[in-house]
Design a protein around this motif. Structure first.
Motif, PDB file in Angstrom:
ATOM      1  N   GLU A 145      69.592  25.871  59.595  1.00 46.07           N
ATOM      2  CA  GLU A 145      69.910  25.135  58.366  1.00 46.07           C
ATOM      3  C   GLU A 145      68.665  24.942  57.508  1.00 46.07           C
ATOM      4  O   GLU A 145      68.739  25.026  56.277  1.00 46.07           O
ATOM      5  CB  GLU A 145      70.530  23.779  58.719  1.00 46.07           C
ATOM      6  N   LEU A 146      67.515  24.694  58.135  1.00 42.19           N
ATOM      7  CA  LEU A 146      66.276  24.556  57.369  1.00 42.19           C
ATOM      8  C   LEU A 146      65.948  25.857  56.634  1.00 42.19           C
ATOM      9  O   LEU A 146      65.475  25.838  55.493  1.00 42.19           O
ATOM     10  CB  LEU A 146      65.116  24.172  58.295  1.00 42.19           C
ATOM     11  N   GLU A 147      66.223  26.980  57.280  1.00 47.20           N
ATOM     12  CA  GLU A 147      65.978  28.267  56.621  1.00 47.20           C
ATOM     13  C   GLU A 147      66.944  28.473  55.458  1.00 47.20           C
ATOM     14  O   GLU A 147      66.554  28.925  54.381  1.00 47.20           O
ATOM     15  CB  GLU A 147      66.129  29.402  57.637  1.00 47.20           C
ATOM     16  N   LYS A 148      68.185  28.095  55.663  1.00 48.38           N
ATOM     17  CA  LYS A 148      69.205  28.282  54.638  1.00 48.38           C
ATOM     18  C   LYS A 148      68.914  27.421  53.406  1.00 48.38           C
ATOM     19  O   LYS A 148      69.154  27.825  52.266  1.00 48.38           O
ATOM     20  CB  LYS A 148      70.581  27.916  55.207  1.00 48.38           C
ATOM     21  N   THR A 149      68.375  26.224  53.616  1.00 48.45           N
ATOM     22  CA  THR A 149      68.136  25.288  52.514  1.00 48.45           C
ATOM     23  C   THR A 149      66.656  25.223  52.120  1.00 48.45           C
ATOM     24  O   THR A 149      66.224  24.254  51.510  1.00 48.45           O
ATOM     25  CB  THR A 149      68.613  23.880  52.919  1.00 48.45           C
ATOM     26  N   LEU A 150      65.910  26.247  52.456  1.00 43.96           N
ATOM     27  CA  LEU A 150      64.462  26.252  52.243  1.00 43.96           C
ATOM     28  C   LEU A 150      64.078  25.916  50.805  1.00 43.96           C
ATOM     29  O   LEU A 150      63.138  25.161  50.552  1.00 43.96           O
ATOM     30  CB  LEU A 150      63.909  27.629  52.629  1.00 43.96           C
ATOM     31  N   GLY A 151      64.812  26.462  49.859  1.00 45.78           N
ATOM     32  CA  GLY A 151      64.491  26.219  48.459  1.00 45.78           C
ATOM     33  C   GLY A 151      64.646  24.774  48.045  1.00 45.78           C
ATOM     34  O   GLY A 151      63.984  24.310  47.107  1.00 45.78           O
ATOM     35  N   ASP A 152      65.522  24.032  48.734  1.00 47.86           N
ATOM     36  CA  ASP A 152      65.750  22.624  48.389  1.00 47.86           C
ATOM     37  C   ASP A 152      64.621  21.730  48.881  1.00 47.86           C
ATOM     38  O   ASP A 152      64.139  20.862  48.137  1.00 47.86           O
ATOM     39  CB  ASP A 152      67.079  22.142  48.986  1.00 47.86           C
ATOM     40  N   TRP A 153      64.191  21.910  50.136  1.00 45.16           N
ATOM     41  CA  TRP A 153      63.250  20.951  50.716  1.00 45.16           C
ATOM     42  C   TRP A 153      61.794  21.393  50.664  1.00 45.16           C
ATOM     43  O   TRP A 153      60.898  20.561  50.716  1.00 45.16           O
ATOM     44  CB  TRP A 153      63.653  20.603  52.150  1.00 45.16           C
ATOM     45  N   LEU A 154      61.547  22.706  50.535  1.00 46.22           N
ATOM     46  CA  LEU A 154      60.157  23.167  50.563  1.00 46.22           C
ATOM     47  C   LEU A 154      59.626  23.579  49.199  1.00 46.22           C
ATOM     48  O   LEU A 154      58.440  23.370  48.905  1.00 46.22           O
ATOM     49  CB  LEU A 154      60.010  24.345  51.540  1.00 46.22           C
ATOM     50  N   ALA A 155      60.480  24.152  48.362  1.00 43.94           N
ATOM     51  CA  ALA A 155      60.008  24.715  47.085  1.00 43.94           C
ATOM     52  C   ALA A 155      59.164  23.736  46.257  1.00 43.94           C
ATOM     53  O   ALA A 155      58.145  24.143  45.676  1.00 43.94           O
ATOM     54  CB  ALA A 155      61.193  25.221  46.269  1.00 43.94           C
ATOM     55  N   PRO A 156      59.507  22.443  46.185  1.00 45.20           N
ATOM     56  CA  PRO A 156      58.703  21.537  45.355  1.00 45.20           C
ATOM     57  C   PRO A 156      57.241  21.421  45.792  1.00 45.20           C
ATOM     58  O   PRO A 156      56.395  20.983  45.001  1.00 45.20           O
ATOM     59  CB  PRO A 156      59.416  20.192  45.509  1.00 45.20           C
ATOM     60  N   TYR A 157      56.950  21.808  47.034  1.00 46.16           N
ATOM     61  CA  TYR A 157      55.586  21.670  47.554  1.00 46.16           C
ATOM     62  C   TYR A 157      54.776  22.975  47.452  1.00 46.16           C
ATOM     63  O   TYR A 157      53.626  23.010  47.901  1.00 46.16           O
ATOM     64  CB  TYR A 157      55.628  21.205  49.015  1.00 46.16           C
ATOM     65  N   ASP A 181      54.821  15.569  56.850  1.00 45.51           N
ATOM     66  CA  ASP A 181      55.171  14.693  55.727  1.00 45.51           C
ATOM     67  C   ASP A 181      56.330  15.261  54.923  1.00 45.51           C
ATOM     68  O   ASP A 181      57.204  14.516  54.455  1.00 45.51           O
ATOM     69  CB  ASP A 181      53.957  14.487  54.817  1.00 45.51           C
ATOM     70  N   ILE A 182      56.353  16.583  54.753  1.00 45.36           N
ATOM     71  CA  ILE A 182      57.436  17.221  53.994  1.00 45.36           C
ATOM     72  C   ILE A 182      58.775  17.001  54.699  1.00 45.36           C
ATOM     73  O   ILE A 182      59.791  16.669  54.070  1.00 45.36           O
ATOM     74  CB  ILE A 182      57.150  18.723  53.819  1.00 45.36           C
ATOM     75  N   LEU A 183      58.784  17.172  56.020  1.00 49.88           N
ATOM     76  CA  LEU A 183      60.019  16.972  56.774  1.00 49.88           C
ATOM     77  C   LEU A 183      60.465  15.514  56.735  1.00 49.88           C
ATOM     78  O   LEU A 183      61.653  15.217  56.622  1.00 49.88           O
ATOM     79  CB  LEU A 183      59.819  17.425  58.223  1.00 49.88           C
TER      80      LEU A 183
END
Length: 226
Positions: free
Chosen positions: A72-84, A101-103
Motif C-alpha cells: 500500500e505504501l508503494e501504491k500511494t507513494l505519490g501521496d505521502w512521499l512526493a511533498p518531501y 518523521d515522514i511516516l
C-alpha cells in the motif's frame, strides 16, 4: 543526460535538458517504485513503526488507522512521499530524508499519541532493560528476551489496551531460544526446572535460582549482590 561509452567506460556525458521540478519528482517516484521501495532509507526503527501501525489497524475496533503495508505504501507513494522530494535530484539524495518523521506524519495527532500506549516500540522487563517488540506478525507480537531478565514476571505483557498477549521467546545467555510461551506462570511452575538444568550445564557461571518467581532479574551473568 546523454552519454558516450566504450563498454562500461563513460567517455563523455552532457545534460541534454533541464527538467521541471515536477518531472524530477515523477522520475524519482518511478525509480523508487521500480526498486520496490528499497531505495528509501529504511531503518529498524522505521520498519518497526509501520509494523506497529499495522498491528493497531488489525486490533483497534475503532478503526481509522492507515494501511501501512509495503504494498500500500508503494501504491500511494505519490501521496505521502512526493511533498518531501522537492529539491532532490537523485536516488542518492533520497538517503538524506528522515523517513521516520515522514511516516509519522501519515498519522493524525491523536493516532500518534495513542500508538505508544496501544503498540509500544519497547517493553521494560524486570531487569530494567527496554526490549524492542517484533510486530511482524500483527496477530501475535514477539518479545524475545533472555530468561534471566524476566525472573519474577508472572504474566506475559499485553498490548492493544490489554486485549493481545505477546508471545514471549525466552533466550539463553547466548540469545538462542529455549522456550516460547504465552503462559509464564505455567512455564515457571512446570518447565523451568528442566530448562534450568540444561542451561546451568551449558552456562555454569550464570545465575540459575531454584525459585525464579522470587529471584532478582538481571541483564548480567549474575545480580550484583550474588
Amino acid at each position: 543526460v546523454e552519454e558516450w561509452k566504450m563498454g562500461a567506460l563513460v567517455l563523455e556525458s552532457r545534460r541534454i535538458s533541464n527538467p521541471a521540478p515536477e518531472e524530477i519528482t515523477t522520475a524519482l517516484l518511478d525509480a523508487i517504485r521500480g526498486k520496490e521501495l528499497k531505495a528509501l532509507p529504511w531503518s529498524s526503527e522505521s520498519l518497526s513503526f509501520i509494523d506497529r501501525v499495522n498491528f493497531a489497524r488489525y486490533h483497534d475496533p475503532t478503526g481509522g488507522w492507515p494501511d501501512m503495508s509495503l504494498g500500500e505504501l508503494e501504491k500511494t507513494l505519490g501521496d505521502w512521499l512526493a511533498p518531501y522530494l522537492a529539491g532532490l535530484m537523485s536516488l542518492a539524495d533520497i538517503q538524506r530524508l528522515n523517513l521516520m518523521d515522514i511516516l509519522k506524519n501519515c498519522l493524525s495527532w491523536d493516532q500518534g499519541a495513542q500508538l505508544d500506549s496501544f503498540a509500544p516500540a519497547t517493553i521494560r522487563v524486570p531487569s530494567g532493560s527496554h526490549i524492542r517488540l517484533d510486530y511482524a506478525n500483527p496477530e501475535t507480537p514477539v518479545l524475545a528476551v533472555r530468561l534471566q531478565e524476566v525472573f519474577g514476571l508472572h504474566d506475559v505483557p499485553k498490548l492493544a489496551e490489554g486485549r493481545v498477549a505477546v508471545s514471549v521467546h525466552l533466550l539463553s545467555p547466548a540469545r538462542r531460544p529455549v522456550q516460547i510461551t504465552q503462559d509464564l506462570a505455567s512455564f515457571w511452575r512446570n518447565t523451568y526446572a528442566e530448562v534450568k538444568k540444561d542451561l546451568k550445564g551449558r552456562y555454569p557461571k550464570h545465575y540459575w535460582p531454584d525459585d525464579p518467581m522470587q529471584a532478582e532479574a538481571t541483564h548480567r551473568a549474575k545480580p550484583r549482590n550474588t
